[in-house]
Design a protein around this motif. Structure first.
Motif, PDB file in Angstrom:
ATOM      1  N   ASN A  28     -13.243  12.317   4.187  1.00  0.00           N
ATOM      2  CA  ASN A  28     -14.443  12.339   3.349  1.00  0.00           C
ATOM      3  C   ASN A  28     -14.784  10.988   2.745  1.00  0.00           C
ATOM      4  OD1 ASN A  28     -12.097  12.512   1.871  1.00  0.00           O
ATOM      5  ND2 ASN A  28     -12.976  13.770   0.237  1.00  0.00           N
ATOM      6  N   TYR A  29     -13.862  10.012   2.801  1.00  0.00           N
ATOM      7  CA  TYR A  29     -14.155   8.688   2.257  1.00  0.00           C
ATOM      8  C   TYR A  29     -13.701   7.604   3.226  1.00  0.00           C
ATOM      9  CZ  TYR A  29     -15.072  10.846  -2.279  1.00  0.00           C
ATOM     10  OH  TYR A  29     -15.594  11.595  -3.290  1.00  0.00           O
ATOM     11  N   LYS A  30     -14.233   6.403   3.035  1.00  0.00           N
ATOM     12  CA  LYS A  30     -13.803   5.261   3.819  1.00  0.00           C
ATOM     13  C   LYS A  30     -12.569   4.643   3.163  1.00  0.00           C
ATOM     14  CE  LYS A  30     -18.450   3.990   5.383  1.00  0.00           C
ATOM     15  NZ  LYS A  30     -19.485   2.932   5.383  1.00  0.00           N
ATOM     16  N   TYR A  31     -11.495   4.546   3.921  1.00  0.00           N
ATOM     17  CA  TYR A  31     -10.286   3.904   3.421  1.00  0.00           C
ATOM     18  C   TYR A  31     -10.060   2.606   4.182  1.00  0.00           C
ATOM     19  CZ  TYR A  31      -9.256   8.188   0.904  1.00  0.00           C
ATOM     20  OH  TYR A  31      -9.334   9.251   0.049  1.00  0.00           O
ATOM     21  N   LYS A  32      -9.500   1.624   3.501  1.00  0.00           N
ATOM     22  CA  LYS A  32      -9.273   0.317   4.101  1.00  0.00           C
ATOM     23  C   LYS A  32      -7.792  -0.029   4.097  1.00  0.00           C
ATOM     24  CE  LYS A  32     -13.802  -1.619   2.908  1.00  0.00           C
ATOM     25  NZ  LYS A  32     -14.507  -2.733   2.225  1.00  0.00           N
ATOM     26  N   CYS A  33      -7.413  -0.840   5.063  1.00  0.00           N
ATOM     27  CA  CYS A  33      -6.044  -1.364   5.096  1.00  0.00           C
ATOM     28  C   CYS A  33      -5.829  -2.240   3.874  1.00  0.00           C
ATOM     29  CB  CYS A  33      -5.829  -2.151   6.387  1.00  0.00           C
ATOM     30  SG  CYS A  33      -4.251  -3.032   6.460  1.00  0.00           S
ATOM     31  N   GLU A  34      -4.718  -2.054   3.189  1.00  0.00           N
ATOM     32  CA  GLU A  34      -4.455  -2.791   1.957  1.00  0.00           C
ATOM     33  C   GLU A  34      -4.157  -4.260   2.210  1.00  0.00           C
ATOM     34  OE1 GLU A  34      -4.735  -1.600  -1.049  1.00  0.00           O
ATOM     35  OE2 GLU A  34      -5.118   0.483  -0.489  1.00  0.00           O
ATOM     36  N   LEU A  35      -3.932  -4.640   3.471  1.00  0.00           N
ATOM     37  CA  LEU A  35      -3.620  -6.033   3.773  1.00  0.00           C
ATOM     38  C   LEU A  35      -4.779  -6.763   4.433  1.00  0.00           C
ATOM     39  CD1 LEU A  35       0.101  -5.820   4.915  1.00  0.00           C
ATOM     40  CD2 LEU A  35      -0.831  -6.326   2.670  1.00  0.00           C
ATOM     41  N   CYS A  36      -5.394  -6.172   5.453  1.00  0.00           N
ATOM     42  CA  CYS A  36      -6.479  -6.868   6.144  1.00  0.00           C
ATOM     43  C   CYS A  36      -7.856  -6.480   5.613  1.00  0.00           C
ATOM     44  CB  CYS A  36      -6.417  -6.622   7.646  1.00  0.00           C
ATOM     45  SG  CYS A  36      -6.884  -4.936   8.142  1.00  0.00           S
ATOM     46  N   ASP A  37      -7.939  -5.434   4.794  1.00  0.00           N
ATOM     47  CA  ASP A  37      -9.171  -4.987   4.148  1.00  0.00           C
ATOM     48  C   ASP A  37     -10.190  -4.439   5.145  1.00  0.00           C
ATOM     49  OD1 ASP A  37     -10.248  -4.602   1.570  1.00  0.00           O
ATOM     50  OD2 ASP A  37     -11.710  -6.184   1.904  1.00  0.00           O
ATOM     51  N   LYS A  38      -9.749  -4.071   6.348  1.00  0.00           N
ATOM     52  CA  LYS A  38     -10.639  -3.468   7.323  1.00  0.00           C
ATOM     53  C   LYS A  38     -10.490  -1.953   7.282  1.00  0.00           C
ATOM     54  CE  LYS A  38     -10.778  -7.415  10.476  1.00  0.00           C
ATOM     55  NZ  LYS A  38     -10.514  -7.906  11.851  1.00  0.00           N
ATOM     56  N   ARG A  39     -11.555  -1.274   7.674  1.00  0.00           N
ATOM     57  CA  ARG A  39     -11.585   0.176   7.563  1.00  0.00           C
ATOM     58  C   ARG A  39     -10.533   0.824   8.468  1.00  0.00           C
ATOM     59  NH1 ARG A  39     -16.745   4.315   8.424  1.00  0.00           N
ATOM     60  NH2 ARG A  39     -15.567   6.230   8.008  1.00  0.00           N
ATOM     61  N   ILE A  40      -9.924   1.887   7.943  1.00  0.00           N
ATOM     62  CA  ILE A  40      -8.998   2.693   8.729  1.00  0.00           C
ATOM     63  C   ILE A  40      -9.815   3.696   9.540  1.00  0.00           C
ATOM     64  CG2 ILE A  40      -7.072   4.317   8.663  1.00  0.00           C
ATOM     65  CD1 ILE A  40      -6.243   1.583   7.739  1.00  0.00           C
TER      66      ILE A  40
END
Length: 551
Positions: free
Chosen positions: A155-167
């Motif tokens: 239901n939401y956009k999550y990002k990698c905590e290191l590269c900041d790109k979307r999962i």
């Protein structure tokens, strides 16, 4: 009888066998494989061809042959992996190749498995990832390997905590479900040393410039002129004190004399530090903020005109970095104008450009030009203006007016989130304690967040006000209300069709808090309408007025 040793051959010299000999028997020997000079070493040599191999190269050749033998045995094994269709088998390929791995989404040369039934390729190293890893310098919980994004996080956009790109849904990640913490498997650093990428470390540094304001503060920054005055800066309006205070003045904006009040006079002025009262709050007509000592007021009958002393001393002209091409002039308005920075209307005093249409209200004109904020610890943020298609990093709403930005990191922070979101805020749903501004991840809260005010779901990766005792959650902009009419001064009464009695414009604070009958929002200290007919408790914020009745 001891078993006879097999003759030794090398792949670069396959026709003749090699004999072991001592390098001391020859003057100079060079290894024909690695080129190293051999002195005190044993070597293998073909005497007719003068081919020489050092012992290290012999061992490397043997290891390579053993790996090839193991690979041949592995080629006949069909492999099933949990990260792929359980009905499909994988087969290792006999030679390394450069390809796009379906597991780590990178292209590099490596040994790999290929699916026998579909176009699925995976690095050999990716087939043997640990199911759980512990990276305490990144996250305080262990991280579990998942081969796709769990459906409950769709239901939401999550990002990698290191590269900041979307999962993406098909990404292989290490994650902490309770904290909603995700890392791509390709971004996982070596476990023996911290990553040099974006880590959760405290890089907040004390600014060498004492004039830079650090946020969030203990209170919302709603009164920048008072903040400047309290710093006792002699270069700011009213700063540094004045031994020759004028007891009465004639101000250019008012027809009557104004008289100085420099000591408290009972409870007639309800300043925030005095406490709650049922008396109305008097405001300065220039900055539209609660009066504080010293101030000037008009004693003429029926006239409620009041000015802070430091507002009365404001210069009539201003050079402002948000509008550097033209000089701004302080004017008293007979109508409401839109401030270009806060995007709110003001019906009292504004700084206006006589050459173009630029306007900025008195409070926004004296906001800090540079700030340091906990939301972006790496660099200072600079005051900017303009409608952008960029999102605020804290609320993800589009920026439509004033903001603070870090151009190096392409980070934007809406002015309301930057200045009006203090460390703690009260709410009547959490009686007896204040609600802290909280930064994700929130530990051990696997459930979704739900704003108690707007009754909408909340993106759990954004800062929010969260009460751990009551388990109540609030959007930043819901708990710290963005009131459109905070820069209005209105007096008198107004009749509306939804109520039988006339309503009076008033600002007040009292216990229990004032709540709007229309939106159920907190209006304590704001300009609103109240009914003064008998014991009628009806009150209404100006935003809830019928469209034809709004200022």
């Amino acid at each position: 009888m001891s078993p006879q040793k097999e003759p030794l051959y090398h792949s670069l010299h396959p026709l003749h066998s090699l004999s072991r000999t001592s390098c001391l028997d020859y003057d100079i020997l060079l290894c024909d494989v690695c080129g190293q000079e051999l002195i005190f070493d044993t070597c293998h040599r073909c005497e007719p061809c003068k081919f020489v191999v050092c012992s290290k190269c012999v061992m490397a050749e043997k290891a390579q042959k053993d790996a090839a033998t193991a690979l041949k045995e592995e080629l006949v094994i069909k492999f099933v992996h949990d990260g792929h269709n359980p009905q499909h088998t994988l087969t290792i390929q006999s030679r390394p190749a450069a390809f796009h791995c379906n597991a780590c989404n990178t292209k590099k040369e490596d040994m790999f498995y290929q699916c026998d039934q579909c176009d699925f390729w995976i690095h050999k190293a990716c087939t043997s990832l640990l199911e759980t890893i512990d990276l305490p310098y990144l996250h305080h919980h262990k991280l579990d390997l998942v081969f796709s994004l769990p459906e409950k996080f769709y239901n939401y956009k999550y990002k990698c905590e290191l590269c900041d790109k979307r999962i993406m849904q098909t990404d292989w990640t290490y994650h902490c479900s309770n904290c909603r913490y995700f890392i791509h498997i390709k971004c996982v650093p070596n476990s023996d040393q911290p990553s040099t990428q974006r880590l959760e470390v405290n890089v907040e540094e004390e600014a060498t410039d004492s004039n830079i304001l650090h946020l969030p503060m203990s209170h919302a920054l709603t009164d920048p002129l008072k903040l400047l005055h309290s710093n006792n800066d002699p270069t700011t309006p009213g700063g540094g004190g004045d031994d020759n205070e004028q007891l009465e003045i004639s101000h250019w904006s008012h027809d009557h004399l104004l008289f100085l009040t420099d000591v408290p006079q009972g409870d007639k002025i309800n300043m925030p530090d005095i406490g709650c009262s049922t008396d109305p709050i008097m405001v300065c007509h220039i900055c539209v903020r609660p009066l504080s000592i010293p101030y000037y007021s008009c004693k003429h009958d029926g006239c409620s005109f009041t000015l802070h002393k430091y507002c009365a001393e404001l210069s009539r002209t201003l050079e402002h970095p948000l509008h550097p091409d033209h000089l701004l002039e302080l004017v008293k308005q007979n109508y409401a104008s839109l401030c270009y920075f806060c995007d709110k209307r003001c019906n009292t005093f504004m700084f206006q450009c006589k050459t173009c249409s630029f306007c900025i209200d008195v409070n926004c004109a004296f906001l800090p030009k540079i700030i340091k904020h906990k939301f972006h610890k790496q660099h200072p943020l600079v005051q900017r203006i303009g409608r952008l298609w960029k999102q605020c990093i804290t609320c993800e709403r589009r920026i439509i007016a004033g903001h603070y930005s870090c151009d190096a990191c392409n980070v934007r922070l809406d002015w309301q989130c930057a200045l009006r979101s203090p460390r703690l805020l009260p709410h009547r749903y959490c009686k007896g304690h204040e609600i802290p501004l909280t930064y994700p991840p929130i530990e051990d809260h696997p459930d979704d967040f739900y704003c108690e005010i707007c009754e909408e779901d909340m993106y759990p990766k954004l800062p929010l006000y969260y009460c751990g005792k009551c388990k109540n959650s609030f959007h930043m902009h819901c708990l710290s209300r963005e009131y459109k009419y905070e820069n209005y001064v209105l007096e008198g009464t107004l009749s509306i069709p939804d109520h039988n009695h006339p309503l009076t414009y008033v600002r007040r604070k009292k216990v229990p808090k004032e709540v709007c009958f229309g939106c159920n929002g907190d209006i304590n200290g704001l300009l609103f309408l109240e009914c003064r007919s008998g014991n009628c408790p009806y009150c209404l914020c100006l935003e809830c007025l019928p469209s034809g009745k709004r200022p």
